[in-house]
Each structure stands twice: as structure tokens, then as C-alpha cells.
Design an enzyme around this catalytic site. Structure first.
Site, mmCIF file in Angstrom:
data_model
loop_
_atom_site.group_PDB
_atom_site.id
_atom_site.type_symbol
_atom_site.label_atom_id
_atom_site.label_comp_id
_atom_site.label_asym_id
_atom_site.label_seq_id
_atom_site.Cartn_x
_atom_site.Cartn_y
_atom_site.Cartn_z
ATOM 1 N N ASP A 67 -14.289 22.820 27.982
ATOM 2 C CA ASP A 67 -15.388 22.439 28.879
ATOM 3 C C ASP A 67 -15.201 20.999 29.360
ATOM 4 O O ASP A 67 -15.352 20.708 30.555
ATOM 5 C CB ASP A 67 -16.733 22.584 28.155
ATOM 6 C CG ASP A 67 -17.892 22.270 29.081
ATOM 7 O OD1 ASP A 67 -18.054 22.979 30.089
ATOM 8 O OD2 ASP A 67 -18.615 21.275 28.837
ATOM 9 N N CYS A 75 -16.632 -4.976 24.937
ATOM 10 C CA CYS A 75 -17.609 -5.369 23.927
ATOM 11 C C CYS A 75 -18.162 -6.741 24.314
ATOM 12 O O CYS A 75 -17.406 -7.581 24.815
ATOM 13 C CB CYS A 75 -16.966 -5.484 22.554
ATOM 14 S SG CYS A 75 -16.332 -3.931 21.930
ATOM 15 N N CYS A 101 -7.527 -6.229 26.088
ATOM 16 C CA CYS A 101 -8.679 -5.421 26.531
ATOM 17 C C CYS A 101 -9.037 -5.790 27.967
ATOM 18 O O CYS A 101 -9.262 -4.926 28.814
ATOM 19 C CB CYS A 101 -9.915 -5.673 25.668
ATOM 20 S SG CYS A 101 -9.786 -5.138 23.965
ATOM 21 N N HIS A 116 -21.205 16.005 22.849
ATOM 22 C CA HIS A 116 -21.013 17.231 23.617
ATOM 23 C C HIS A 116 -21.699 18.387 22.883
ATOM 24 O O HIS A 116 -21.492 18.577 21.680
ATOM 25 C CB HIS A 116 -19.514 17.519 23.795
ATOM 26 C CG HIS A 116 -19.274 18.650 24.756
ATOM 27 N ND1 HIS A 116 -19.466 19.970 24.414
ATOM 28 C CD2 HIS A 116 -18.895 18.650 26.055
ATOM 29 C CE1 HIS A 116 -19.203 20.729 25.468
ATOM 30 N NE2 HIS A 116 -18.855 19.956 26.476
ATOM 31 N N ARG A 174 0.809 -1.216 0.000
ATOM 32 C CA ARG A 174 0.000 0.000 0.000
ATOM 33 C C ARG A 174 0.850 1.277 0.000
ATOM 34 O O ARG A 174 0.374 2.360 -0.350
ATOM 35 C CB ARG A 174 -0.860 -0.047 1.275
ATOM 36 C CG ARG A 174 -2.104 0.774 1.234
ATOM 37 C CD ARG A 174 -2.986 0.517 2.459
ATOM 38 N NE ARG A 174 -3.991 1.562 2.572
ATOM 39 C CZ ARG A 174 -5.097 1.588 1.861
ATOM 40 N NH1 ARG A 174 -5.361 0.642 1.006
ATOM 41 N NH2 ARG A 174 -5.964 2.598 1.999
ATOM 42 N N CYS A 200 -15.968 -9.520 22.976
ATOM 43 C CA CYS A 200 -14.511 -9.299 22.959
ATOM 44 C C CYS A 200 -13.777 -10.526 23.504
ATOM 45 O O CYS A 200 -14.121 -11.045 24.562
ATOM 46 C CB CYS A 200 -14.167 -8.075 23.809
ATOM 47 S SG CYS A 200 -12.387 -7.875 24.068
ATOM 48 N N TYR A 232 -0.392 11.385 0.086
ATOM 49 C CA TYR A 232 0.146 12.425 0.973
ATOM 50 C C TYR A 232 0.844 13.512 0.155
ATOM 51 O O TYR A 232 0.732 14.700 0.475
ATOM 52 C CB TYR A 232 1.082 11.827 2.036
ATOM 53 C CG TYR A 232 0.313 11.240 3.214
ATOM 54 C CD1 TYR A 232 -0.373 12.077 4.105
ATOM 55 C CD2 TYR A 232 0.239 9.873 3.421
ATOM 56 C CE1 TYR A 232 -1.097 11.554 5.169
ATOM 57 C CE2 TYR A 232 -0.491 9.334 4.484
ATOM 58 C CZ TYR A 232 -1.156 10.179 5.348
ATOM 59 O OH TYR A 232 -1.889 9.675 6.404
ATOM 60 N N CYS A 243 -12.920 0.498 19.782
ATOM 61 C CA CYS A 243 -11.812 -0.300 20.317
ATOM 62 C C CYS A 243 -10.639 -0.289 19.349
ATOM 63 O O CYS A 243 -9.495 -0.497 19.747
ATOM 64 C CB CYS A 243 -12.280 -1.725 20.581
ATOM 65 S SG CYS A 243 -13.599 -1.760 21.794
ATOM 66 N N SER A 283 0.778 14.507 6.774
ATOM 67 C CA SER A 283 -0.527 14.542 7.435
ATOM 68 C C SER A 283 -0.613 15.804 8.299
ATOM 69 O O SER A 283 0.324 16.104 9.033
ATOM 70 C CB SER A 283 -0.695 13.319 8.329
ATOM 71 O OG SER A 283 -1.791 13.500 9.188
HETATM 72 C C1 LIG Z 1 -6.743 -1.485 9.054
HETATM 73 C C2 LIG Z 1 -7.879 -1.148 9.538
HETATM 74 C C3 LIG Z 1 -8.334 0.156 9.939
HETATM 75 C C4 LIG Z 1 -9.392 0.431 10.799
HETATM 76 C C5 LIG Z 1 -10.265 -0.568 11.521
HETATM 77 C C6 LIG Z 1 -9.473 1.836 10.910
HETATM 78 C C7 LIG Z 1 -10.407 2.519 11.692
HETATM 79 C C8 LIG Z 1 -10.452 3.876 11.873
HETATM 80 N N1 LIG Z 1 -9.553 4.813 11.396
HETATM 81 C C9 LIG Z 1 -9.949 6.070 11.764
HETATM 82 C C10 LIG Z 1 -9.318 7.281 11.428
HETATM 83 C C11 LIG Z 1 -8.272 7.417 10.515
HETATM 84 N N2 LIG Z 1 -7.628 6.428 9.827
HETATM 85 C C12 LIG Z 1 -6.657 6.996 9.036
HETATM 86 C C13 LIG Z 1 -5.772 6.363 8.200
HETATM 87 C C14 LIG Z 1 -5.700 4.982 8.073
HETATM 88 N N3 LIG Z 1 -6.506 4.050 8.647
HETATM 89 C C15 LIG Z 1 -6.106 2.793 8.267
HETATM 90 C C16 LIG Z 1 -6.676 1.575 8.655
HETATM 91 C C17 LIG Z 1 -7.772 1.415 9.525
HETATM 92 N N4 LIG Z 1 -8.489 2.402 10.148
HETATM 93 C C18 LIG Z 1 -4.962 2.966 7.414
HETATM 94 C C19 LIG Z 1 -4.181 1.846 6.775
HETATM 95 C C20 LIG Z 1 -4.716 4.327 7.315
HETATM 96 C C21 LIG Z 1 -3.580 5.008 6.546
HETATM 97 C C22 LIG Z 1 -4.009 5.656 5.303
HETATM 98 C C23 LIG Z 1 -4.396 4.637 4.266
HETATM 99 O O1 LIG Z 1 -3.677 3.645 4.095
HETATM 100 O O2 LIG Z 1 -5.419 4.859 3.639
HETATM 101 C C24 LIG Z 1 -6.658 8.419 9.233
HETATM 102 C C25 LIG Z 1 -5.790 9.428 8.507
HETATM 103 C C26 LIG Z 1 -4.474 9.750 9.113
HETATM 104 C C27 LIG Z 1 -3.731 10.825 8.345
HETATM 105 O O3 LIG Z 1 -2.535 10.718 8.236
HETATM 106 O O4 LIG Z 1 -4.254 11.802 7.843
HETATM 107 C C28 LIG Z 1 -7.656 8.683 10.150
HETATM 108 C C29 LIG Z 1 -8.024 9.995 10.705
HETATM 109 C C30 LIG Z 1 -11.129 5.944 12.527
HETATM 110 C C31 LIG Z 1 -11.897 7.106 13.159
HETATM 111 C C32 LIG Z 1 -11.448 4.592 12.592
HETATM 112 C C33 LIG Z 1 -12.633 4.042 13.265
HETATM 113 C C34 LIG Z 1 -12.872 3.197 14.044
HETATM 114 S S1 FES Z 2 -12.703 -5.353 21.311
HETATM 115 FE FE1 FES Z 2 -14.015 -3.998 22.374
HETATM 116 S S2 FES Z 2 -13.403 -4.290 24.455
HETATM 117 FE FE2 FES Z 2 -12.100 -5.651 23.379
#
Ligand SMILES: C=CC1=C(C)c2cc3[nH]c(cc4nc(cc5[nH]c(cc1n2)c(C)c5CCC(=O)O)C(CCC(=O)O)=C4C)c(C)c3C=C
Ligand code: FES
Ligand SMILES: [Fe+2]
Length: 384
Positions: free
Chosen positions: A343, A363, A371, A190, A75, A366, A83, A156, A90
């Protein structure tokens, strides 16, 4: 022995003033801003992806020790290119520092007795790493720490992984007994966060011609989650939905809206409907005006600047025949958002809250030992 007194749950509501006048010595307070982080340059991308894809809290893959690094390596060039297209790095670190500085400035004003407040950035997958930051806090002889998840909605995979990392760090080394701890684990409803999103949506709606304004479909879009995690009982989908509903309630449900999911990665099934599919299918149904709202992250990042702006608004919009599509900016340094942060923290400093009971519940399905151990460890911190 751990210092546990600070974690006693209390229903008592104290005002900051009350609390402050009953303390006889100032405390130096560290606000630890937990987040995943993002690469600062191209050279960091592969390690960053490696850490994500091998984090078993984040994702569970078959033969993860092999498949994780393989996916990360494969990847890397595509992610580096993305980027590069958003300026080479980032923006998460930049925004987190701005938010932290504004937050601490406000806290110094409203809670002078716990001043000086200092923010610390604790990233999970890139420097400044959580472990290094915890060491830095000890070196600074901080008296009090607020562990503040920068993910408004708890998963999680994200917040949980950060908290588990803190547990693992102290499993390996002596716990600093003199520090008082407090945890902000989720805050997706919030009122000031909700108001921030609502105001930003109104600003974007006002950019549409008045004749079509009420018909614009508001697409709330969040990073998706593997279906396996959803079925395990991860609360993220329902918490993101709660934020969405609260924002729409604030807006008086004035527009049609939908919650969709983006950014799926790797060979697993992900929660839908997917944001790109939704845009395409709505256009087929004759709906052609949209606002995209990144509802599950508080600062700009690759998924807003690249996936939403370039891949969805620009490329996909053109391809499928969208009329007008606009993206709402992330909360970033919006004054209402900084108010929300201050806040939340000041309530902890004033003793109104210390930990959320929901944080201690795993969970339903889980099976992750980390965890279990981590929740027990935090539970001990809470019960005297
Ligand atoms: C591999 C599994 C992934 C899960 C599950 C996942 C959940 C998850 N991620 C965010 C927020 C962000 N993720 C970001 C980048 C990113 N996420 C993953 C993988 C998972 N995320 C990867 C491999 C990457 C890298 C970029 C890519 O390869 O596409 C980012 C961006 C960071 C940045 O540099 O800007 C955020 C923000 C949440 C909220 C979430 C939920 C449970
Ligand atoms: S995966 Fe949610 S508490 Fe472990
Ligand atoms: Fe992600």
C-alpha cells in the site's frame, strides 16, 4: 540537472488505474529497502560494529575516531557469541529478501504499468552496502526508484544515516538524471502496520489463561536512543510512542501497557525506562505476566531473538520470578504486513505521495553538516 519533476508535492488523489491508463510506456521500478543490516557470519561482526561505532550520524562519542574502533573491538567477542546463540547470523537479510519478493509480486499485480518491480537491499553497515546497490541499480537501467526506509519510525541515527549515505554517494559521482525518485521515510502509524501488531498481540494474549488475560501487561519495547539525540529533537521517541498508541487504540486499550527502551551500547546516557528494569520493577510490585512487543523493527534480529527471548524472557524472567512472559513475533512475512508495504509503495507509484515535508526539516538542535547538505540536496530534488 537533476530529474526533479517526480518530487512535486500534490494533493491530488489518483487511483492506480487512472495513473496507469495515462502512461504510455511501462517503467521498470526498483524498490530500495534501506536498513542497517546485520552480520552474515562471525567474521563480519567486528567490521559491522566498527562501521556502527564510527558512524557519526548513528552516535556521537568523544574522540570517536579512537573510542569507536576501541568499543567495536572490545565488543566483538560478546556480540559474536550472541549471534552464535541465535544460529550464527543476523536474519535481517533473509527477512528483507522475503519481504521484498512478496512486495514486488503484489506490486506486479496491482500496478502492472510500473512492472516489473524489483527489490534491492541497501544496508548501511554490512553487505549488500547502499553504495554497491545504487551502482547495481544504475547498471540495471532502472527507470524509477522508491527509496523505502525499512525503519517504520524515523531516527536520524538509523533512517537519517541511510539517506545521508545516499546523498554522500552522489556527491562523489554523477547523478543518474534519467531516474525518477520517490522517498518513503516513515510509516509508523500505517493502519495495516498497526493492525499487524494488534493481531499478533491478540494471538499472544490468547495463550494466557482467561482468568489473568486482561491483567497481562503489554510491554512495547524499542531500541533506545542516546539522550543527547533525544534532546537534539530526534523524532524517533515520539514516533515510536505514536505507533504504540495506535496499536493500543486498535486493541481498545484492553490491557495495561507501557513503552520501554532496550539495547543501550557504549558510554553515553540512553533514553529510559529500560525494558529489563521495567520487568524487574513490575515483578517487585506484584505484576508477573507480560507480553513483549518489538515495536520498532519489522523483522527478527539479534535484539528480538537474543535480548528479548534469551536475556529477558528466559534468564531475567527466571531470575526475578516472572510467572508468564511471551514475545510477539516481528511482522516478518505476515500477509497484513506485506499489504502495508505494498500500500505504501503503490501510493507513491500512483502519484499520491512522493516525499514527506517533515523529512526535509532538521532536528531543532542539529549541528551535523551532512544533515544540512543532504536535506538541501533532497529538497532540490523536490522543488521542480
Ligand atoms: C551506537 C549506538 C547505537 C544507536 C544510537 C542505535 C540505534 C538504533 N538501532 C536500531 C536497531 C538495531 N540496532 C541493532 C544492532 C546494534 N545497534 C548498535 C548501536 C546503536 N544502535 C550496535 C552496536 C548494534 C550491534 C549489536 C550489538 O552490539 O549489540 C540491530 C540488530 C541487527 C542484527 O544484526 O540483528 C537493530 C535492529 C534502532 C531502531 C535504533 C534507533 C534509533
Ligand atoms: S541530527 Fe536530526 S537532522 Fe541532523
Ligand atoms: Fe542499534
Amino acid at each position: 540537472m537533476l530529474n526533479r519533476n517526480f518530487f512535486k508535492l500534490s494533493n491530488k488523489k489518483f487511483s492506480c488505474a487512472f495513473y496507469n491508463t495515462h502512461r504510455n510506456k511501462s517503467v521498470k521500478t526498483g524498490i530500495v529497502m534501506l536498513n542497517m543490516g546485520g552480520p552474515q557470519n562471525n567474521d563480519q561482526v567486528q567490521d559491522y560494529l566498527y562501521r556502527i561505532m564510527t558512524d557519526t550520524d548513528m552516535i556521537q562519542l568523544p574522540l570517536q575516531k579512537f573510542l569507536g574502533p576501541f568499543i567495536a573491538k572490545k565488543r566483538t567477542p560478546a556480540v559474536q557469541k550472541k549471534y552464535n546463540e541465535i544460529g550464527g547470523s543476523s536474519p535481517i537479510l533473509k527477512w528483507t529478501n522475503i519481504q521484498g519478493e512478496l512486495l514486488c509480486k503484489k506490486l506486479d499485480d496491482i500496478c502492472p504499468k510500473s512492472a516489473p518491480h524489483k527489490h534491492y537491499v541497501a544496508f548501511r553497515y554490512v553487505s549488500p552496502f547502499t553504495e554497491d546497490t545504487l551502482q547495481q541499480i544504475e547498471n540495471d537501467k532502472v527507470e524509477r526508484i522508491i527509496l523505502f526506509s525499512q525503519y517504520p519510525q524515523y531516527s536520524c541515527a538509523t533512517s537519517g544515516s541511510s539517506f545521508n549515505t545516499i546523498y554522500s554517494y552522489y556527491k562523489r559521482k554523477p547523478f543518474p538524471q534519467s531516474i525518477k525518485w520517490s522517498i518513503i521515510d516513515r510509516w509508523g502509524t500505517h493502519p495495516l502496520l498497526v493492525k499487524t501488531f494488534a493481531e499478533k498481540i491478540v494471538d499472544e494474549l490468547n495463550q494466557f489463561p482467561e482468568t489473568i488475560r486482561s491483567k497481562v501487561v503489554i510491554i512495547f519495547s524499542a531500541h533506545s536512543l542516546p539522550i543527547e539525540a533525544v534532546n537534539r529533537g530526534d523524532s524517533y521517541p515520539s514516533e515510536v510512542a505514536a505507533t504504540t498508541e495506535a496499536v493500543m487504540a486498535k486493541l481498545g486499550y484492553r490491557n495495561p501497557y507501557v513503552l520501554t527502551w532496550q539495547s543501550r551500547v557504549g558510554p553515553v546516557s540512553w533514553l529510559g525506562p529500560f525494558t529489563d528494569v521495567a520487568i524487574e520493577e513490575y515483578v517487585k510490585k506484584g505484576i508477573k505476566n507480560f507480553i513483549l512487543v518489538p515495536i520498532a523493527f519489522v523483522n527478527e534480529h539479534i535484539e528480538t531473538l537474543h535480548e528479548m527471548d534469551i536475556e529477558y524472557c528466559q534468564d531475567l524472567g527466571k531470575k526475578v520470578g516472572v510467572e508468564l512472559i511471551r514475545r510477539v513475533a516481528a511482522p516478518n512475512d505476515h500477509p497484513l504486513f506485506i499489504e502495508a508495504l505494498s500500500d505504501l509503495v503503490s501510493r507513491h507509484l500512483c502519484g499520491e505521495e512522493s516525499i514527506n515535508p517533515k523529512f526535509l526539516l532538521r532536528c531543532p538542535s542539529c549541528t551535523n553538516v551532512r544533515c544540512h547538505e543532504s536535506k538541501q540536496w533532497f529538497h532540490k530534488l523536490c522543488s521542480v
